[in-house]
Design an enzyme around this catalytic site. Structure first.
Site, PDB file in Angstrom:
ATOM      1  N   HIS A   1     -14.906  36.386   6.051  1.00 37.64           N
ATOM      2  CA  HIS A   1     -14.157  37.271   6.947  1.00 37.64           C
ATOM      3  C   HIS A   1     -14.547  37.018   8.404  1.00 37.64           C
ATOM      4  O   HIS A   1     -14.327  37.872   9.261  1.00 37.64           O
ATOM      5  CB  HIS A   1     -14.435  38.736   6.605  1.00 37.64           C
TER       6      HIS A   1
ATOM      7  N   SER B   1      -5.647  49.794   2.160  1.00 37.33           N
ATOM      8  CA  SER B   1      -6.351  49.001   1.161  1.00 37.33           C
ATOM      9  C   SER B   1      -7.858  49.078   1.387  1.00 37.33           C
ATOM     10  O   SER B   1      -8.648  49.221   0.444  1.00 37.33           O
ATOM     11  CB  SER B   1      -5.871  47.547   1.210  1.00 37.33           C
TER      12      SER B   1
ATOM     13  N   LYS C   1      -9.494  42.886   3.153  1.00 37.61           N
ATOM     14  CA  LYS C   1      -8.382  43.547   2.446  1.00 37.61           C
ATOM     15  C   LYS C   1      -6.988  43.090   2.891  1.00 37.61           C
ATOM     16  O   LYS C   1      -6.016  43.822   2.757  1.00 37.61           O
ATOM     17  CB  LYS C   1      -8.492  45.085   2.529  1.00 37.61           C
TER      18      LYS C   1
HETATM   19  S1  PPS Z   1     -11.457  41.535   0.094  1.00 37.44           S
HETATM   20  O1  PPS Z   1     -12.407  42.504  -0.516  1.00 37.44           O
HETATM   21  O2  PPS Z   1     -11.466  41.647   1.553  1.00 37.44           O
HETATM   22  O3  PPS Z   1     -11.683  40.175  -0.360  1.00 37.44           O
HETATM   23  O4  PPS Z   1     -10.015  42.022  -0.397  1.00 37.44           O
HETATM   24  P1  PPS Z   1      -8.685  41.158  -0.276  1.00 37.44           P
HETATM   25  O5  PPS Z   1      -8.576  40.271  -1.436  1.00 37.44           O
HETATM   26  O6  PPS Z   1      -8.578  40.560   1.079  1.00 37.44           O
HETATM   27  O7  PPS Z   1      -7.547  42.252  -0.327  1.00 37.44           O
HETATM   28  C1  PPS Z   1      -7.255  42.976  -1.479  1.00 37.44           C
HETATM   29  C2  PPS Z   1      -5.794  43.375  -1.408  1.00 37.44           C
HETATM   30  O8  PPS Z   1      -4.968  42.259  -1.773  1.00 37.44           O
HETATM   31  C3  PPS Z   1      -4.155  42.632  -2.865  1.00 37.44           C
HETATM   32  N1  PPS Z   1      -3.833  41.476  -3.726  1.00 37.44           N
HETATM   33  C4  PPS Z   1      -2.579  41.067  -3.989  1.00 37.44           C
HETATM   34  N2  PPS Z   1      -1.385  41.519  -3.533  1.00 37.44           N
HETATM   35  C5  PPS Z   1      -0.279  40.902  -4.015  1.00 37.44           C
HETATM   36  N3  PPS Z   1      -0.304  39.884  -4.900  1.00 37.44           N
HETATM   37  C6  PPS Z   1      -1.470  39.399  -5.376  1.00 37.44           C
HETATM   38  N4  PPS Z   1      -1.480  38.399  -6.257  1.00 37.44           N
HETATM   39  C7  PPS Z   1      -2.686  40.001  -4.907  1.00 37.44           C
HETATM   40  N5  PPS Z   1      -4.004  39.798  -5.149  1.00 37.44           N
HETATM   41  C8  PPS Z   1      -4.674  40.699  -4.436  1.00 37.44           C
HETATM   42  C9  PPS Z   1      -4.982  43.683  -3.578  1.00 37.44           C
HETATM   43  O9  PPS Z   1      -4.241  44.411  -4.507  1.00 37.44           O
HETATM   44  C10 PPS Z   1      -5.458  44.491  -2.390  1.00 37.44           C
HETATM   45  O10 PPS Z   1      -4.409  45.246  -1.769  1.00 37.44           O
HETATM   46  P2  PPS Z   1      -4.056  46.755  -2.163  1.00 37.44           P
HETATM   47  O11 PPS Z   1      -3.023  47.177  -1.157  1.00 37.44           O
HETATM   48  O12 PPS Z   1      -5.309  47.550  -2.059  1.00 37.44           O
HETATM   49  O13 PPS Z   1      -3.498  46.704  -3.541  1.00 37.44           O
END
Ligand code: PPS
Length: 282
Positions: free
Chosen positions: A100, A131, A44
């Site tokens: 991860h 998140s 996340k």
């Molecule tokens: S996972 O399941 O571990 O692969 O999740 P991961 O992709 O690492 O984390 C998800 C969070 O990243 C945010 N996210 C983004 N933020 C900003 N810009 C872009 N383009 C973007 N893409 C993914 C996503 O919304 C999750 O954060 P939160 O705070 O929950 O919104």
């Protein structure tokens, strides 16, 4: 909380395999290639974001509606019979792989043919914890597992969330930030200036792109840009279920943390970064 199994010191969701030894064997025997690119993070922290950027860099800025886990498969799910993602071993080169894993656990090369690249993304622990909590509770419908924010925040500080300790994970990679094959990024920096980070990533991958293409990719990879292709970020097998994109902002933690919880994260997690040079905006 969700059932986990321990592999190489990391708590991995138990449903990834029926036999932890098989996954352990798969990871330790994984053969890297020099053009492999691993997108790495604590869960996340922005993995999906980097997966999409890297994929577009290798595909001339194409927006593809196939699920991200089919385009950039997840190493820890490689032998999960319930995952339908492609077989990593037979992916065409360059193989783009999500994981991860900690620095200690990740597959590494031993010579020029096998030394690959790692792009690590880290996020401030407070937003990271929120998140994580929102994601796990969004899975509750299918798993039947639910947890309060209090419980979830407590597990996070104790290092008992999936993939274990946030601070050990991030610092383990931070120590290698100057290695030639490691690019260490921060979520908050990408939010501030995506274009220069897309350029930095393309240069790190030896894929210099035109300004026009860099601009296009960074526009397509903003949160709103990626939301236009939202289906790509649904979790496997779900049409309206958990999504890998939720809110995508810095500071959402302020809507969840009590002052006591915030102080606890400062004292028990952020204090571990003192003297390391690693800092986060929050
Ligand atoms: S996972 O399941 O571990 O692969 O999740 P991961 O992709 O690492 O984390 C998800 C969070 O990243 C945010 N996210 C983004 N933020 C900003 N810009 C872009 N383009 C973007 N893409 C993914 C996503 O919304 C999750 O954060 P939160 O705070 O929950 O919104």
């Amino acid at each position: 909380s969700a059932k986990t199994m321990e592999i190489m010191g990391l708590r991995i969701p138990a449903y990834f395999t029926d036999d932890p030894r098989l996954l352990y064997d798969y990871i330790v025997n994984f053969k890297t290639k020099s053009d492999d690119v691993f997108v790495v993070s604590y869960p996340k922290a922005g993995t999906t974001w980097i997966q999409e950027i890297v994929w577009q860099i290798y595909h001339n800025g194409e927006v593809n509606s196939k699920r991200i886990e089919d385009r950039v498969p997840f190493l820890e799910e490689a032998i999960n019979p319930k995952a339908s993602q492609p077989d990593i071993a037979s992916l065409p080169s360059p193989r783009l792989i999500k994981t991860h894993l900690s620095y200690e656990a990740i597959p590494k090369g031993v010579n020029e043919e096998t030394t690959c690249k790692y792009i690590y993304i880290a996020r401030n622990p407070k937003d990271n914890a929120v998140s994580n909590y929102k994601f796990l509770t969004s899975l509750a419908k299918s798993t039947g597992l639910n947890a309060s924010w209090e419980f979830s925040a407590d597990l996070f500080v104790q290092g008992k969330s999936t993939w274990s300790h946030w601070d050990k994970h991030v610092l383990g990679w931070w120590k290698h930030k100057d290695d030639a094959n490691v690019l260490f990024l921060k979520y908050e920096d990408l939010k501030k200036d995506l274009l220069s980070h897309v350029r930095m990533i393309s240069q790190f991958l030896n894929k210099p792109l035109s300004d026009e293409l860099l601009n296009r990719i960074s526009e397509q990879c903003t949160f709103n840009g990626m939301m236009k292709n939202a289906k790509s970020y649904l979790l496997r097998g779900t049409e309206d279920g958990p999504k890998l994109l939720r809110k995508g902002v810095v500071g959402d933690w302020k809507n969840y943390f009590t002052p006591e919880q915030s102080e606890r994260f400062d004292k028990e997690l952020l204090a571990k970064l003192d003297g390391t040079g690693l800092e986060f905006e929050m």
